[in-house]
Design an enzyme around this catalytic site. Structure first.
Site, PDB file in Angstrom:
ATOM      1  NE  ARG A   1      53.384  36.206  36.365  1.00 36.27           N
ATOM      2  CZ  ARG A   1      53.038  36.294  35.090  1.00 36.27           C
ATOM      3  NH1 ARG A   1      53.889  35.924  34.145  1.00 36.27           N
ATOM      4  NH2 ARG A   1      51.852  36.753  34.747  1.00 36.27           N
TER       5      ARG A   1
ATOM      6  CB  VAL B   1      40.857  39.964  39.531  1.00 33.96           C
ATOM      7  CG1 VAL B   1      41.870  39.574  40.604  1.00 33.96           C
ATOM      8  CG2 VAL B   1      41.544  40.389  38.237  1.00 33.96           C
TER       9      VAL B   1
ATOM     10  CE1 TYR C   1      48.985  48.557  33.134  1.00 28.50           C
ATOM     11  CE2 TYR C   1      50.111  50.676  33.030  1.00 28.50           C
ATOM     12  CZ  TYR C   1      49.921  49.456  33.636  1.00 28.50           C
ATOM     13  OH  TYR C   1      50.651  49.111  34.739  1.00 28.50           O
TER      14      TYR C   1
END
Length: 249
Positions: A18, A67, A157
């Site tokens: 995506r 991952v 983040y």
């Protein structure tokens, strides 16, 4: 636009089902590379990306790999090693967000973002070096402008992407002698699912801050990934390339 063929090797794209990852997978396939679209859970999206690449005349396979799971990442590289061709490029575009003010952020929200975005980059980068140590190659990590300038409400983040930037520079110096280049692309606001989940008003306010006056198309970021992965950037390593419409200028 058909790209100049780089070679007939393999590109392994984590998070390739995506958004920016898919755009990168499609673009690298246009360059002549056989693309492995690695995905965590959305098999439908991954297979759709593979179909799109094949219909355009490219070569692609889908491969499940979380991952965050070290063993799964090792397995992905073993699977690629068994394919015909040399691994030339690894792109790490897997990522999640879980925004919130740090004072009220849960430990789970912090860990989920760090584990996926930063520890995932570590897992992938380490296996990339092992796979490319005799042949050389290019590693491209997808960072963010939030890693260049931390944003409120994105402590986890921003920390994960800032970590990717530092990892890029450190690893590039470690492996340059092996003929492996390591670079990162730092997109600004890009038209992906992550951005579309934002409140429409907030999205418009952010777009108004961009000097070019709009958000990026994922393919615009993919062109930068193509450059960092390919021969045109053969003397470029350890760099963080911002693709952000001028917002960090």
């Amino acid at each position: 636009m058909r790209a100049e063929v780089h070679d007939t090797g393999i590109a392994l794209v984590f998070g390739g089902s995506r958004g920016i990852g898919r755009a990168a997978a499609e673009r690298l396939a246009e360059c002549g590379l056989a693309v492995v679209v690695a995905f965590r859970s959305d098999e439908t999206a991954a297979l759709d990306a593979v179909t799109s690449i094949r219909q355009a005349g490219g070569r692609a396979e889908a491969l499940r790999a979380d991952v965050c799971d070290e063993a799964a990442v090792r397995g992905a590289f073993r699977a690629v090693a068994a394919m015909e061709g040399v691994l030339r490029t690894v792109v790490f575009s897997a990522g999640v967000t879980s925004d919130g003010l740090l004072a009220t952020m849960s430990a789970e929200s912090w860990s989920r973002v760090i584990d996926t975005n930063l520890t995932g980059a570590f897992h992938v980068s380490r296996q990339s070096v092992k796979a490319m140590r005799k042949t050389g190659g290019s590693i491209v990590l997808v960072s963010s402008t939030s890693g260049i300038s931390g944003q409120p409400g994105q402590g986890n983040y921003s920390a994960s992407k800032g970590g990717i930037n530092a990892l890029t520079q450190s690893l590039a110096k470690e492996v340059a002698g092996l003929g492996i280049r390591v670079n990162a692309v730092a997109p600004g606001f890009t038209d992906t699912d992550m951005l579309r989940r934002m409140d429409a008003k907030a999205r418009a306010e952010y777009a108004a801050l961009i000097p070019l006056g709009r958000v990026a198309d994922p393919r615009e970021v993919a062109f930068a990934i193509e450059f960092l992965a390919g021969p045109q950037s053969s003397y470029t390593t350890g760099q963080i390339l911002a693709v952000d419409g001028g917002i960090t200028a």
